[in-house]
Design a protein around this motif. Structure first.
Motif, PDB file in Angstrom:
ATOM      1  N   ILE A  83      57.199  39.385  35.076  1.00 43.20           N
ATOM      2  CA  ILE A  83      56.745  38.965  36.214  1.00 43.20           C
ATOM      3  C   ILE A  83      55.629  38.113  35.748  1.00 43.20           C
ATOM      4  CG2 ILE A  83      55.381  39.318  38.423  1.00 43.20           C
ATOM      5  CD1 ILE A  83      58.061  40.733  38.206  1.00 43.20           C
ATOM      6  N   VAL A  84      55.562  36.464  36.264  1.00 45.01           N
ATOM      7  CA  VAL A  84      54.765  35.732  35.922  1.00 45.01           C
ATOM      8  C   VAL A  84      53.938  35.406  37.197  1.00 45.01           C
ATOM      9  CG1 VAL A  84      54.313  33.249  35.368  1.00 45.01           C
ATOM     10  CG2 VAL A  84      56.114  34.604  34.234  1.00 45.01           C
ATOM     11  N   THR A  85      52.482  35.586  36.989  1.00 43.74           N
ATOM     12  CA  THR A  85      51.616  35.394  38.167  1.00 43.74           C
ATOM     13  C   THR A  85      50.863  34.037  38.028  1.00 43.74           C
ATOM     14  OG1 THR A  85      49.606  36.441  36.853  1.00 43.74           O
ATOM     15  CG2 THR A  85      51.045  37.814  38.254  1.00 43.74           C
ATOM     16  N   ASP A  86      50.221  33.320  39.273  1.00 41.56           N
ATOM     17  CA  ASP A  86      49.620  32.296  39.315  1.00 41.56           C
ATOM     18  C   ASP A  86      48.128  32.269  39.392  1.00 41.56           C
ATOM     19  OD1 ASP A  86      49.510  33.123  41.723  1.00 41.56           O
ATOM     20  OD2 ASP A  86      50.603  31.507  42.697  1.00 41.56           O
ATOM     21  N   ASP A  87      47.726  33.561  39.055  1.00 40.95           N
ATOM     22  CA  ASP A  87      46.363  33.936  39.097  1.00 40.95           C
ATOM     23  C   ASP A  87      45.921  34.801  38.142  1.00 40.95           C
ATOM     24  OD1 ASP A  87      45.392  36.356  40.804  1.00 40.95           O
ATOM     25  OD2 ASP A  87      47.006  35.133  41.946  1.00 40.95           O
ATOM     26  N   TRP A  88      44.645  34.997  37.836  1.00 48.22           N
ATOM     27  CA  TRP A  88      44.350  36.162  36.731  1.00 48.22           C
ATOM     28  C   TRP A  88      43.908  37.377  37.461  1.00 48.22           C
ATOM     29  CZ3 TRP A  88      44.907  34.673  32.019  1.00 48.22           C
ATOM     30  CH2 TRP A  88      45.116  33.244  31.607  1.00 48.22           C
ATOM     31  N   ILE A  89      43.491  37.465  38.788  1.00 50.26           N
ATOM     32  CA  ILE A  89      43.231  38.659  39.613  1.00 50.26           C
ATOM     33  C   ILE A  89      44.322  39.363  39.816  1.00 50.26           C
ATOM     34  CG2 ILE A  89      42.065  39.384  41.585  1.00 50.26           C
ATOM     35  CD1 ILE A  89      40.246  38.506  39.343  1.00 50.26           C
ATOM     36  N   GLY A  90      45.634  38.523  40.486  1.00 45.24           N
ATOM     37  CA  GLY A  90      46.815  39.413  40.731  1.00 45.24           C
ATOM     38  C   GLY A  90      47.415  40.022  39.860  1.00 45.24           C
ATOM     39  N   ILE A  91      47.459  39.967  38.501  1.00 43.21           N
ATOM     40  CA  ILE A  91      48.053  40.364  37.556  1.00 43.21           C
ATOM     41  C   ILE A  91      47.067  41.813  37.096  1.00 43.21           C
ATOM     42  CG2 ILE A  91      46.935  39.442  35.553  1.00 43.21           C
ATOM     43  CD1 ILE A  91      49.561  39.700  34.152  1.00 43.21           C
ATOM     44  N   SER A  92      45.945  41.783  37.507  1.00 41.28           N
ATOM     45  CA  SER A  92      45.014  43.055  37.104  1.00 41.28           C
ATOM     46  C   SER A  92      45.418  43.868  38.283  1.00 41.28           C
ATOM     47  CB  SER A  92      43.484  42.671  37.038  1.00 41.28           C
ATOM     48  OG  SER A  92      43.192  41.738  35.847  1.00 41.28           O
ATOM     49  N   GLU A  93      45.679  43.459  39.398  1.00 44.67           N
ATOM     50  CA  GLU A  93      45.727  44.090  40.698  1.00 44.67           C
ATOM     51  C   GLU A  93      47.141  44.946  40.639  1.00 44.67           C
ATOM     52  OE1 GLU A  93      44.491  45.435  43.732  1.00 44.67           O
ATOM     53  OE2 GLU A  93      42.885  45.139  42.454  1.00 44.67           O
ATOM     54  N   ALA A  94      48.049  44.045  39.927  1.00 44.86           N
ATOM     55  CA  ALA A  94      49.607  44.786  39.696  1.00 44.86           C
ATOM     56  C   ALA A  94      49.442  45.813  38.747  1.00 44.86           C
ATOM     57  CB  ALA A  94      50.505  43.456  39.276  1.00 44.86           C
ATOM     58  N   LEU A  95      48.688  45.982  37.679  1.00 43.45           N
ATOM     59  CA  LEU A  95      48.612  46.922  36.964  1.00 43.45           C
ATOM     60  C   LEU A  95      47.989  48.031  37.497  1.00 43.45           C
ATOM     61  CD1 LEU A  95      47.268  45.824  33.198  1.00 43.45           C
ATOM     62  CD2 LEU A  95      49.539  47.053  33.868  1.00 43.45           C
ATOM     63  N   ARG A  96      46.808  47.631  38.433  1.00 42.88           N
ATOM     64  CA  ARG A  96      46.129  48.883  39.154  1.00 42.88           C
ATOM     65  C   ARG A  96      47.098  49.653  40.036  1.00 42.88           C
ATOM     66  NH1 ARG A  96      43.036  50.121  43.315  1.00 42.88           N
ATOM     67  NH2 ARG A  96      43.412  48.070  44.376  1.00 42.88           N
ATOM     68  N   SER A  97      47.711  48.665  40.716  1.00 44.05           N
ATOM     69  CA  SER A  97      48.704  49.475  41.691  1.00 44.05           C
ATOM     70  C   SER A  97      49.959  49.999  41.223  1.00 44.05           C
ATOM     71  CB  SER A  97      49.193  48.343  42.971  1.00 44.05           C
ATOM     72  OG  SER A  97      49.989  47.394  42.038  1.00 44.05           O
ATOM     73  N   ARG A  98      50.220  49.925  39.826  1.00 41.61           N
ATOM     74  CA  ARG A  98      51.432  50.350  39.053  1.00 41.61           C
ATOM     75  C   ARG A  98      52.751  49.534  39.217  1.00 41.61           C
ATOM     76  NH1 ARG A  98      50.080  56.980  38.075  1.00 41.61           N
ATOM     77  NH2 ARG A  98      47.906  56.452  37.290  1.00 41.61           N
ATOM     78  N   THR A  99      52.367  48.517  39.897  1.00 39.89           N
ATOM     79  CA  THR A  99      53.743  47.572  40.034  1.00 39.89           C
ATOM     80  C   THR A  99      54.082  47.018  38.686  1.00 39.89           C
ATOM     81  OG1 THR A  99      52.377  45.611  41.112  1.00 39.89           O
ATOM     82  CG2 THR A  99      53.341  47.334  42.533  1.00 39.89           C
ATOM     83  N   LEU A 100      53.347  46.937  37.643  1.00 41.43           N
ATOM     84  CA  LEU A 100      53.533  46.697  36.428  1.00 41.43           C
ATOM     85  C   LEU A 100      53.354  47.770  35.418  1.00 41.43           C
ATOM     86  CD1 LEU A 100      51.749  43.139  36.290  1.00 41.43           C
ATOM     87  CD2 LEU A 100      54.172  43.787  36.440  1.00 41.43           C
ATOM     88  N   ASP A 101      54.079  47.774  34.357  1.00 39.89           N
ATOM     89  CA  ASP A 101      53.836  48.790  33.360  1.00 39.89           C
ATOM     90  C   ASP A 101      52.777  48.342  32.190  1.00 39.89           C
ATOM     91  OD1 ASP A 101      55.719  50.697  34.297  1.00 39.89           O
ATOM     92  OD2 ASP A 101      57.324  49.448  34.018  1.00 39.89           O
ATOM     93  N   ALA A 102      53.138  47.106  32.125  1.00 41.27           N
ATOM     94  CA  ALA A 102      52.030  46.411  30.976  1.00 41.27           C
ATOM     95  C   ALA A 102      52.151  45.014  31.156  1.00 41.27           C
ATOM     96  CB  ALA A 102      52.807  46.899  29.421  1.00 41.27           C
ATOM     97  N   ALA A 103      50.927  44.348  30.655  1.00 38.51           N
ATOM     98  CA  ALA A 103      50.593  42.937  30.763  1.00 38.51           C
ATOM     99  C   ALA A 103      49.930  42.502  29.879  1.00 38.51           C
ATOM    100  CB  ALA A 103      49.909  42.823  32.239  1.00 38.51           C
ATOM    101  N   TRP A 104      49.970  41.031  29.639  1.00 40.46           N
ATOM    102  CA  TRP A 104      49.296  40.332  28.686  1.00 40.46           C
ATOM    103  C   TRP A 104      48.114  39.868  29.498  1.00 40.46           C
ATOM    104  CZ3 TRP A 104      51.427  37.721  23.953  1.00 40.46           C
ATOM    105  CH2 TRP A 104      50.418  36.886  23.258  1.00 40.46           C
ATOM    106  N   LEU A 105      46.742  40.197  29.339  1.00 38.56           N
ATOM    107  CA  LEU A 105      45.843  40.075  30.372  1.00 38.56           C
ATOM    108  C   LEU A 105      44.707  38.905  29.373  1.00 38.56           C
ATOM    109  CD1 LEU A 105      44.994  43.239  31.739  1.00 38.56           C
ATOM    110  CD2 LEU A 105      45.917  41.473  33.041  1.00 38.56           C
ATOM    111  N   GLY A 106      44.037  38.525  30.129  1.00 37.42           N
ATOM    112  CA  GLY A 106      42.823  37.775  29.640  1.00 37.42           C
ATOM    113  C   GLY A 106      41.946  39.160  29.705  1.00 37.42           C
ATOM    114  N   PRO A 107      40.679  38.663  28.684  1.00 38.91           N
ATOM    115  CA  PRO A 107      39.671  39.750  28.252  1.00 38.91           C
ATOM    116  C   PRO A 107      39.075  40.385  29.643  1.00 38.91           C
ATOM    117  CG  PRO A 107      39.941  38.299  26.480  1.00 38.91           C
ATOM    118  CD  PRO A 107      40.611  37.639  27.659  1.00 38.91           C
TER     119      PRO A 107
END
Length: 310
Positions: A83-107
């Protein structure tokens, strides 16, 4: 004393019955716990990975990160969905809601995600040119009439306000770290400068070179990418401020991911050879070091400094 044998037999029979009931009732509970421990691995049909907007377009992002994620999934015998997101907060939320298993995040994205949901954990930090660190920068045109941030602040206070552009508020180098620097200096950038925020990293250097803004935030790795792709000429820019070394991007996993999957993913990342890294990672990324999240403490402290974390 006369013992009633019929009464003794009744007692013994009752005790034996009670023991049998306890034994029988406890056995299913053990089996259920064992099944519960194994069920998450069995239930995983694929691994869902996420990545933020590192490159200018979603297609470029996918092209750069698909190879790594597919290789990681293959290591645990599962297909990958990216999944490719267009903002940095969205990917963090997806991890929190467990719709993603793993992610390459900014610090900063990782620290925010971990702060909101401590079960989200970093397992590795990427190396860039063999180092697990990078730098936040503020840049201006090469011919700007100031060479340092101190000089830029003085000029903006003395005359017409200089235009300052910070990036997305979910960005570590583009928003958090520069905001923290202004805070340390006792300066409100919204008062000192003609201030804006929310730009993508890809747009920042171009905005400076094209005279849309006087100063913009970015990070050293991104400037390398933009130059290598022919999007900018770095000689037209100058760095007026650079941060202390910052921990590079983490690979983070959601809470509840089976431990054996976590271990396999971490081992696959850390054991990535230079040859594999060259094949699977974007240019100049050379592998990973193991992380338990503690190397992001400086990011957490800056988050507290700017009032985004308690």
């Amino acid at each position: 004393m006369i013992i009633n044998t019929r009464w003794v037999k009744a007692i013994l029979l009752g005790v034996l019955t009670l023991i049998t009931i306890i034994a029988c009732s406890s056995q299913p509970e053990v089996e259920t716990n064992q099944n519960a421990a194994n069920a998450p691995v069995a239930d995983l049909k694929q691994l869902e990975f996420g990545v933020g907007p590192y490159f200018p377009t979603p297609n470029e992002n996918r092209k750069q990160f698909d190879p790594l994620f597919k290789e990681l999934a293959q290591q645990v015998n599962l297909p990958a969905k990216v999944i490719v997101t267009d903002d940095w907060i969205g990917i963090s939320e997806a991890l929190r809601s467990r719709t993603l298993d793993a992610a390459w995040l900014g610090p900063w994205g990782y620290v925010l995600a971990n702060n909101n949901e401590p079960s989200i954990q970093a397992i590795a930090t990427v190396k860039y040119k063999d180092k697990p660190t990078y730098y936040s920068v503020l840049m201006a045109c090469a011919d700007a009439p100031f060479d340092t941030l101190d000089e830029a602040i003085a000029q903006s206070k003395a005359g017409s306000k200089l235009k300052l552009s910070l990036a997305d508020v979910g960005s570590t180098s583009g928003w958090l770290i520069p905001t923290g620097e202004f805070k340390r200096r006792g300066i409100d950038p919204k008062e000192v400068f003609d201030y804006s925020e929310g730009a993508s990293h890809a747009a920042q250097a171009i905005a400076v070179i094209s005279d849309q803004v006087d100063i913009a935030s970015d990070y050293d790795r991104n400037l390398d990418v933009l130059e290598s792709e022919g999007r900018i000429d770095k000689s037209k820019l100058k760095i007026i401020w650079q941060s202390e070394p910052l921990p590079n991007d983490p690979i983070a996993i959601r809470g509840g991911l089976p431990k054996e999957i976590e271990t396999q993913l971490q081992q696959a990342l850390v054991n990535l050879s230079p040859e594999q890294a060259q094949k699977l990672l974007p240019e100049n990324y050379t592998g990973f070091v193991a992380s338990d999240g503690s190397n992001y403490e400086s990011i957490r402290e800056t988050g507290k400094l700017v009032g985004k974390l308690k």
